[in-house]
Enzyme design. Structure first.
Site, PDB file in Angstrom:
ATOM      1  N   ASP A 269       0.846  -1.199   0.000  1.00  5.83           N
ATOM      2  CA  ASP A 269       0.000   0.000   0.000  1.00  5.83           C
ATOM      3  C   ASP A 269       0.881   1.248   0.000  1.00  5.83           C
ATOM      4  O   ASP A 269       1.650   1.458   0.939  1.00  5.83           O
ATOM      5  CB  ASP A 269      -0.880  -0.068   1.262  1.00  5.83           C
ATOM      6  CG  ASP A 269      -2.025   0.912   1.229  1.00  5.83           C
ATOM      7  OD1 ASP A 269      -2.066   1.757   0.321  1.00  5.83           O
ATOM      8  OD2 ASP A 269      -2.878   0.828   2.134  1.00  5.83           O
ATOM      9  N   ASP A 330     -10.602   4.212  -1.155  1.00  4.59           N
ATOM     10  CA  ASP A 330     -11.175   3.199  -0.264  1.00  4.59           C
ATOM     11  C   ASP A 330     -12.699   3.105  -0.376  1.00  4.59           C
ATOM     12  O   ASP A 330     -13.393   4.119  -0.423  1.00  4.59           O
ATOM     13  CB  ASP A 330     -10.825   3.524   1.193  1.00  4.59           C
ATOM     14  CG  ASP A 330      -9.342   3.309   1.463  1.00  4.59           C
ATOM     15  OD1 ASP A 330      -8.578   3.103   0.495  1.00  4.59           O
ATOM     16  OD2 ASP A 330      -8.960   3.351   2.639  1.00  4.59           O
TER      17      ASP A 330
HETATM   18  C1  GLA Z   1      -5.382   2.385   2.798  1.00  3.30           C
HETATM   19  C2  GLA Z   1      -5.929   1.245   1.939  1.00  3.30           C
HETATM   20  C3  GLA Z   1      -6.964   0.474   2.727  1.00  3.30           C
HETATM   21  C4  GLA Z   1      -6.360  -0.048   4.025  1.00  3.30           C
HETATM   22  C5  GLA Z   1      -5.759   1.097   4.831  1.00  3.30           C
HETATM   23  C6  GLA Z   1      -4.957   0.604   6.016  1.00  3.30           C
HETATM   24  O1  GLA Z   1      -6.352   3.346   3.058  1.00  3.30           O
HETATM   25  O2  GLA Z   1      -6.477   1.739   0.750  1.00  3.30           O
HETATM   26  O3  GLA Z   1      -7.471  -0.605   1.958  1.00  3.30           O
HETATM   27  O4  GLA Z   1      -5.372  -1.007   3.715  1.00  3.30           O
HETATM   28  O5  GLA Z   1      -4.883   1.876   4.030  1.00  3.30           O
HETATM   29  O6  GLA Z   1      -4.412   1.649   6.759  1.00  3.30           O
END
Ligand code: GLA
Length: 503
Positions: A269, A330
């Protein structure tokens, strides 16, 4: 009253240009070390220089490295500027610097962190000691996936339900529940620990889990004994999105650690790395770097790219060893967000197919923010898109409706179809949207969505969809429809119908 923006006389996209208004007192220039700092964003030092009335400089942060001062504005001995952490969705707030000489004062906000800090002037050696480390990136080249995904990966992830409130015991219980509920046998085999498991590095730099995960290897064994696979999460930046230790400067070492724990899946990520990996070239290279590190471990590890769809990730995700790549920001447990992502944002459809999948984010089914009809739309849409199906709910306690939505084998078969096409909308009529998807056996999946706020009963003529059905199976009711020229479907508000048609 004039706003700060309208008073700003000169700005630069690259930052750091300043108006030359006559000032009463000199603005600060020099190099300072912060006396203390909030963990996020972990400011360490500030450097300000001036040449011919133009002020430039950087604030260095543990999270984001050297951030250039942007949009500098001087008013007497007071300087105001912006900092950007590379996330265009986050507003840039004004940051103010006051004082000159030995001590200065910096206050403002960066992302969620508000700060009001003092700093003292430092020697060149003290400043140098706070250099943000730079690590070279590999030249671009192709890396083969070590755990290829002929169909969209399926499993469970901790994030949507538990966020960082996740621990070993819960993960074990989830693994047990995946088995006892029939979800594992329906295909959900990955048990993915998202953000929040990380602890500190030991003296050799080896990352340890935090106290909530006493023994990752034992957890891996537990999960494997149940016929499941274990996934984990990290970031190429110094910090994960929730502020835990990232893999910056430790990429190979972390890949080896995961392999030694028996990890089968990695979600990588971008998070704090977005502040300094913000070109197509560097983002590709940094994802390739981990792809190569995973390969070097010799263990098959499915590689999930999470950089929110930047730089047309689907066009190069396979090249860095990725098997799925997030296409959006998200998801949230609301009909509005789920449908925005599902209907409008899931990348370039042609990039999806056996070996690599557009990933519109994890499922929210069972998290209670949507109605059963809306969750049926969620699964229908994800299955039509051949999206990875990562459960995001607490599978230890599910209603019968949730179990039945998640384990409908005929619906899952549409998602998992080996032809690997991403279905597409072919007709929109008011609130009714019709999608089709070609399947490997020559049949066609047809989804009808009612995006309106009231029930609807659209009459469909197969001819209008270019179809001449021989058999029509309604996958949610598990019944066969009578063959006729068309059909009238009663679809509830925000609901969906999913059919499989042979011709
Ligand atoms: C980002 C990702 C999410 C999750 C969070 C964890 O926002 O897009 O899917 O993994 O980080 O902190």
């Amino acid at each position: 009253m004039k706003t700060w923006f309208s008073r700003m006389l000169v700005t630069s996209l690259l930052g750091s240009v300043l108006l030359a208004a006559p000032a009463l007192a000199a603005p600060p220039t020099g190099s300072w070390v912060f006396d203390s700092t909030p963990d996020m964003p972990g400011f360490t030092r500030l450097i300000v220089a001036e040449s011919k009335g133009v002020y430039t400089g950087t604030v260095t942060s543990h999270w984001y490295g050297d951030l250039p001062l942007k949009d500098v504005y001087i008013d007497g001995d007071r300087m105001t500027f912006h900092l950007s952490n590379g996330n265009i969705r986050v507003p840039e707030y004004p940051i103010t610097l006051t004082g000159t000489g030995d001590h200065i004062h910096m206050s403002g906000r960066l992302w969620d962190a508000e700060f009001d800090l003092t700093a003292h002037m430092a020697t060149p050696a003290e400043i140098k000691a706070l250099d943000f480390p730079a690590f070279p990136l590999p030249p671009l080249r192709s890396v083969a996936a070590t755990a290829p995904a002929p169909t969209p990966p399926m499993g469970w992830s901790s994030w949507n339900k538990f966020a960082t409130d996740i621990d070993d015991k819960t993960v074990r219980q989830i693994a047990d529940a995946l088995v006892s509920s029939g979800l594992r046998d329906a295909g959900y085999i990955y048990v993915n620990i998202d953000d929040g498991w990380q602890g500190m590095r030991d003296k050799n730099g080896v990352l340890q889990p935090n106290a909530k995960f006493p023994d990752m290897k034992a957890l891996g064994d537990y999960v494997h004994r149940r016929g499941l696979k274990l996934g984990i999460y990290t970031s190429p930046g110094p910090k994960s999105c929730a502020g835990y230790e990232g893999s910056y400067g430790h990429v190979e070492q972390d890949a080896k650690t995961y392999a030694s724990w028996g990890i089968d899946y990695l979600k990588y990520d971008l998070c704090s790395g977005e502040a300094f990996y913000h070109t197509s070239q560097t983002v590709k290279a940094v994802y390739q770097e981990m792809g190569e590190a995973l390969k070097a471990t010799g263990r098959p590890i499915l590689y999930s790219l999470c950089e929110y769809g930047r730089f047309d990730v689907g066009s190069w995700g396979r090249d860095v060893g990725g098997s799925l790549w997030r296409t959006t920001g998200d998801i949230e447990d609301t009909y509005a967000t789920m449908t925005k992502i599902g209907f409008e944002k899931n990348g370039v459809p042609n990039h999806t197919g056996p070996g690599g999948w557009n990933d519109p984010d994890m499922l929210e089914v069972g998290n209670e923010g949507m109605s059963t009809d809306e969750y049926r739309t969620h699964i229908t849409l994800w299955s039509m898109m051949a999206a990875p199906l990562m459960l995001g709910n607490d599978v230890r306690q599910m209603t019968p409706e949730t179990v039945s939505l998640l384990t409908n084998k005929e619906v899952i078969a549409v998602d998992q179809d080996r032809f690997g096409a991403q279905g597409l909308p072919i007709k929109k009529d008011g609130d009714i949207e019709i999608w089709t998807k070609r399947l490997k056996d020559g049949s066609t999946a047809v989804a009808l969505f009612n995006r309106g706020d009231a029930a609807a009963d659209p009459a469909i003529l197969w001819r209008d969809l270019g179809l001449a059905p021989k058999t029509i199976r309604n996958l949610w009711t598990r019944s066969d429809l009578k063959i006729d020229r068309g059909y009238a479907f009663a679809i509830p508000k925000h609901g969906a119908v999913l059919l499989r048609i042979t011709q």
